[in-house]
Design a protein around this motif. Structure first.
Motif, PDB file in Angstrom:
ATOM      1  N   GLN A  83       0.946  -1.239   0.196  1.00  0.00           N
ATOM      2  CA  GLN A  83      -0.012  -0.053  -0.149  1.00  0.00           C
ATOM      3  C   GLN A  83       0.905   1.247  -0.080  1.00  0.00           C
ATOM      4  O   GLN A  83       0.188   2.415  -0.194  1.00  0.00           O
ATOM      5  CB  GLN A  83      -0.929  -0.041   1.081  1.00  0.00           C
ATOM      6  CG  GLN A  83      -1.915  -1.064   1.203  1.00  0.00           C
ATOM      7  CD  GLN A  83      -3.122  -1.350   2.188  1.00  0.00           C
ATOM      8  OE1 GLN A  83      -2.989  -0.202   3.120  1.00  0.00           O
ATOM      9  NE2 GLN A  83      -3.431  -2.350   2.352  1.00  0.00           N
ATOM     10  N   HIS A 161      -6.152  -1.084  -3.426  1.00  0.00           N
ATOM     11  CA  HIS A 161      -5.903   0.293  -2.878  1.00  0.00           C
ATOM     12  C   HIS A 161      -5.061   1.163  -3.618  1.00  0.00           C
ATOM     13  O   HIS A 161      -4.152   0.348  -4.334  1.00  0.00           O
ATOM     14  CB  HIS A 161      -5.008   0.105  -1.342  1.00  0.00           C
ATOM     15  CG  HIS A 161      -6.266  -0.639  -0.522  1.00  0.00           C
ATOM     16  ND1 HIS A 161      -7.266   0.132  -0.108  1.00  0.00           N
ATOM     17  CD2 HIS A 161      -6.327  -1.807   0.447  1.00  0.00           C
ATOM     18  CE1 HIS A 161      -8.140  -0.435   1.058  1.00  0.00           C
ATOM     19  NE2 HIS A 161      -7.421  -1.725   1.371  1.00  0.00           N
ATOM     20  N   GLY A 546      -0.037   3.404   4.715  1.00  0.00           N
ATOM     21  CA  GLY A 546      -0.839   2.836   3.907  1.00  0.00           C
ATOM     22  C   GLY A 546      -2.286   3.057   3.864  1.00  0.00           C
ATOM     23  O   GLY A 546      -2.577   4.202   4.610  1.00  0.00           O
TER      24      GLY A 546
END
Length: 625
Positions: A83, A161, A546
Motif C-alpha cells: 500500500q 488500494h 498505507g
C-alpha cells in the motif's frame, strides 16, 4: 518524487473502557502454546478480508475450471498490494485472492486520477489454494510498468488500494521507523511539532530504583537506571531486547554508513544527552540514548541486571502519570552476553565519533565477558513476583548469546583468545542454521561477526558465511511456496510473526552481502511488501502508513495521548491466540495468517515493540541505500 499520498486514511484513536491492561506478558516468550478457547461470542476483527477460516480444504474445494464467469458478481476478489508502493525498477507483484477458486483473469493497472487511463494490462493464472491464509490466490507480476505515478490495479470489477511507483516510496516510512525510537525515550519529555504530541517526562523514579531481590554483589542502596527506551506498549525496559535492537541498528550503520549518516529524524534539543554530538548522525545519537541506559544496568563486577519496571502493569496512561515505584529485576548469563555483544559493536561504530565513549563501551563489554568466563553455567534469576508488572523475557540457556559476544569481541579487538573460546566451546554454532534473530537468539549476529571479522580463522570465516547463505536458500524456497510470498511457514505465525518475517529479510540481505544474488534482495523486499499490505489481511501492519493500518495498537502513549504514533510495526497474526482477545476468536478457526485483530487489548497480535521495528529498520536501511 512529489506524489501526494491522497489515499492515506486519517483516523482518530478510540480507546474503549475495560481494556485489558497488560503488555509484553510473554512478549516475552512469544509462546507457541495454544490458549484455551473462550466460549464468549467472538468480536469482529477489523479486517478488510477477515474471512472465516472454516473454509473448504484444498481437496474438497471447487476447482478453478468449475467456477462461473470471473465477471460474475458472486466472485468477490481481494487485490492485495504493497500500500505504499514499489520502487521503479524493482519487481512488482500483487496477490489476487478469493474465498473460492477462480480461473485465469485479466488485469489492468490504471492511473489514480479522474481519467483512470490504463497503463498496463496482463493476466494471472488460475487460483491455487494457500494453506496459511485459507485463500485461493494468484500472483500478478506487473514489473514491466516502470513509470512513476499513483495507480490502482483492477480485476473482475474490483480495485486495489492506491499504490505508488517511485524511487522514494519508503523514505517517509524509514524516517517514521527511526523516529519511533526517539518517541519511546524514558525520562525525557516529547514535543513533536509534526505529530502535535507533547508529553512531560516520565518515570523520574528510575533515578532511584531499588533492587527487587537481595544482591550481595550490589553495594548501592538505590540504582540510577534512568533513560533508555520503553520496550513496547508498556513502560518496562529490558536488557536483552535493548541489546538485540541496538545491535541491528549498529549493523545497519556498519553496512551503510553513508545512508545512515544522511538519515535525519531528530529535532533541535533532542541531542542533549551527548554533548558535542552536533556532527554525529541521528541514528548514533539515538542509539547512544539506549546504550547509556544499558551501561547503568551493569553491576560493578560485570554482571548485568535484567529489567526495570513497576510492580503492576499501568493503565493506559501517559508515562508521567505512572508514578509507581520502579524496581530492578533479575539477572542472567544470556542477557549479560547480549550486553557484551552490543557494547563491543558500539565500540567499533562510535570510535570515529567519540573515542573516549567507544573505549568505555569496550571496557564494559570486556567486563561482562570476564564475568561470563567466571560463571560458565547458564543462569537466569527468577524471583516470585518478578513478572507481575512486566514481561518475563526468560531464557534458561545461553550458548547462542555467549557465541555472539565472543564473536563481536573478536571482531572489535582482534584478540585471538576470543576466537579460541569459540573454537573450544561453540564451533557447532558456526555451522548450524541460525534461526530467527531476536531477544532470545543472537546466533545469526555471531555468525555474521565471524564471517566478516579480519582475525577470524579462515575455516571459521568460511563456515559461518556459508551457513548464512545456506539458510538464505531455505528461506527463498519457503517464499516461492507461499501464496503471498511470505517467508513464514504456517507454524511460524506466532507472537511477533511480522518481526520474524522481517528477521528473515535481514538474513537474506546479509547473505547478499556475502554472496551477491538478486533473488536474496527480491526475497527481502517481498517481506517488506508483506508487512505493508500484500498479506491475507489486506492491511499495512505499520501504524500511519498505507491505506489500511492499525489504529488501535496496544501502545500506551498512542492510546493515552489520543495521537497515533506512526511507524510502529505491530506483532501480527498469531495462530496460538496468546491473549484473551485472540482467545475469543478460537471458535472461528481462523487460519494462521489471519489470526490477528486490531484491538487495543490484543497484546499478542497488536502490540509494538522496539525489537519488532529493528529488522524493519535494518531492511529499510539496506534497501533505501
Amino acid at each position: 518524487m512529489g506524489i501526494n499520498r491522497t489515499m492515506r486514511v486519517v483516523m482518530s484513536l478510540i480507546v474503549l473502557g475495560g481494556a485489558i491492561v497488560q503488555g509484553c506478558t510473554g512478549g516475552g516468550n512469544r509462546s507457541q502454546e495454544s490458549s484455551t478457547p473462550s466460549t464468549a461470542p467472538p468480536p469482529e476483527p477489523r479486517s478488510p478480508s477477515g474471512t472465516d477460516a472454516s473454509q473448504a480444504s484444498a481437496s474438497s474445494a471447487p476447482t478453478a475450471s468449475s467456477v462461473a464467469n470471473p465477471n460474475d458478481a458472486a466472485l468477490q476478489l481481494r487485490i492485495h498490494v504493497d500500500q505504499l508502493g514499489y520502487p521503479v525498477r524493482a519487481a512488482k507483484v500483487a496477490v489476487i485472492a478469493a474465498d473460492e477458486a477462480f480461473p485465469e483473469l485479466e488485469l489492468t493497472v490504471v492511473e489514480a486520477d479522474e481519467n483512470g487511463r490504463m497503463v498496463w494490462e496482463g493476466k494471472v493464472a488460475a487460483a491455487t489454494f494457500d494453506e496459511a491464509s485459507g485463500d485461493w490466490v494468484s500472483q500478478a507480476d506487473f514489473g514491466a510498468l516502470q513509470t512513476e505515478g499513483a495507480y490502482y490495479l483492477t480485476a473482475a470489477g474490483m480495485k486495489s488500494h492506491l499504490f505508488v511507483i517511485g524511487n522514494e516510496v519508503y523514505e517517509e516510512l524509514f524516517r517514521d521507523v527511526a523516529r519511533s525510537y526517539r518517541l519511546q525515550r524514558s525520562g525525557e519529555g516529547i514535543d513533536d511539532p509534526k505529530l502535535g504530541l507533547k508529553l512531560d517526562p516520565g518515570h523520574a523514579l528510575d533515578k532511584e530504583a531499588t533492587l527487587f531481590f537481595r544482591d550481595p554483589g550490589e553495594k548501592r542502596a538505590t540504582l540510577d537506571v534512568s533513560g533508555g527506551w520503553y520496550d513496547a506498549g508498556d513502560y518496562g525496559k529490558y536488557v536483552p531486547v535493548a541489546a538485540v535492537t541496538v545491535a541491528q541498528m549498529l549493523l545497519a550503520f556498519e553496512l551503510r554508513p553513508k545512508a545512515m549518516t544522511e538519515l535525519r529524524f531528530l529535532y533541535n534539543g533532542e541531542r542533549a544527552h551527548w554533548p558535542g554530538a552536533d556532527a554525529a548522525p541521528d541514528t548514533l545519537v539515538e542509539v547512544k540514548y539506549e546504550l547509556d541506559w544499558m551501561l547503568r544496568m551493569q553491576r560493578a563486577d560485570g554482571a548485568v541486571y535484567h529489567k526495570v519496571s513497576g510492580g503492576v502493569f499501568p493503565d493506559f496512561i501517559v508515562p508521567a502519570v505512572d508514578v509507581q515505584d520502579r524496581r530492578v529485576y533479575g539477572m542472567s548469563t544470556y542477557g549479560t552476553a547480549m550486553f557484551a555483544a552490543a557494547m563491543a559493536m558500539g565500540a567499533r561504530v562510535f570510535q570515529s565519533y567519540d573515542p573516549e565513549y567507544a573505549s568505555g563501551l569496550l571496557r564494559s563489554a570486556k567486563k561482562a565477558q570476564a564475568w561470563l568466563d567466571a560463571h560458565p553455567k547458564a543462569f537466569f534469576r527468577l524471583d516470585e513476583g518478578q513478572n507481575t508488572g512486566s514481561g518475563p523475557y526468560d531464557k534458561e540457556t545461553d550458548r547462542e548469546e555467549r557465541y555472539w559476544a565472543l564473536a563481536e569481541l573478536l571482531k572489535t579487538t582482534g584478540d585471538a583468545r576470543y576466537g579460541a573460546a569459540i573454537a573450544g566451546n561453540y564451533a557447532d554454532l558456526s555451522t548450524s542454521n541460525p534461526g530467527i534473530v531476536g531477544w532470545s537468539n543472537g546466533q545469526l549476529l555471531g555468525q555474521w561477526a565471524l564471517a566478516t571479522a579480519e582475525r577470524s580463522a579462515p575455516d571459521v570465516k568460511a563456515q559461518a558465511g556459508q551457513t548464512i547463505v545456506t539458510a538464505a536458500e531455505l528461506i527463498l524456497k519457503r517464499i516461492r511456496e507461499d501464496g503471498y510470498r511470505s517467508a513464514l511457514a504456517g507454524t511460524e505465525y506466532t507472537w511477533a510473526s511480522n518481526k520474524n518475517a522481517l528477521a528473515k529479510s535481514e538474513l537474506l540481505l546479509l547473505a547478499n552481502e556475502l554472496a551477491p544474488n538478486e533473488a536474496y534482495v527480491a526475497g527481502a523486499v517481498d517481506q517488506l511488501h508483506y508487512v505493508l499490505g500484500r498479506n491475507a489481511m489486506g492491511m499495512s501492519y505499520v501504524t500511519g502508513r498505507g491505506a489500511v493500518y492499525p489504529v488501535r495498537p496496544h501502545h500506551r502513549i498512542s492510546a493515552a495521548s489520543g495521537i497515533l504514533v506512526p511507524g510502529l510495526l505491530v506483532g501480527g497474526p498469531n495462530r496460538y491466540l496468546n491473549d484473551p482477545v485472540l482467545e475469543k476468536l478460537a471458535d472461528r478457526r481462523l487460519p494462521p495468517a489471519k489470526s490477528y485483530v486490531d484491538d487495543l487489548s490484543s497484546y499478542a497480535s497488536n502490540e509494538y515493540a522496539i525489537d519488532y521495528n529493528a529488522p524493519l529498520f535494518f531492511t529499510l536501511a539496506i534497501l533505501e541505500s
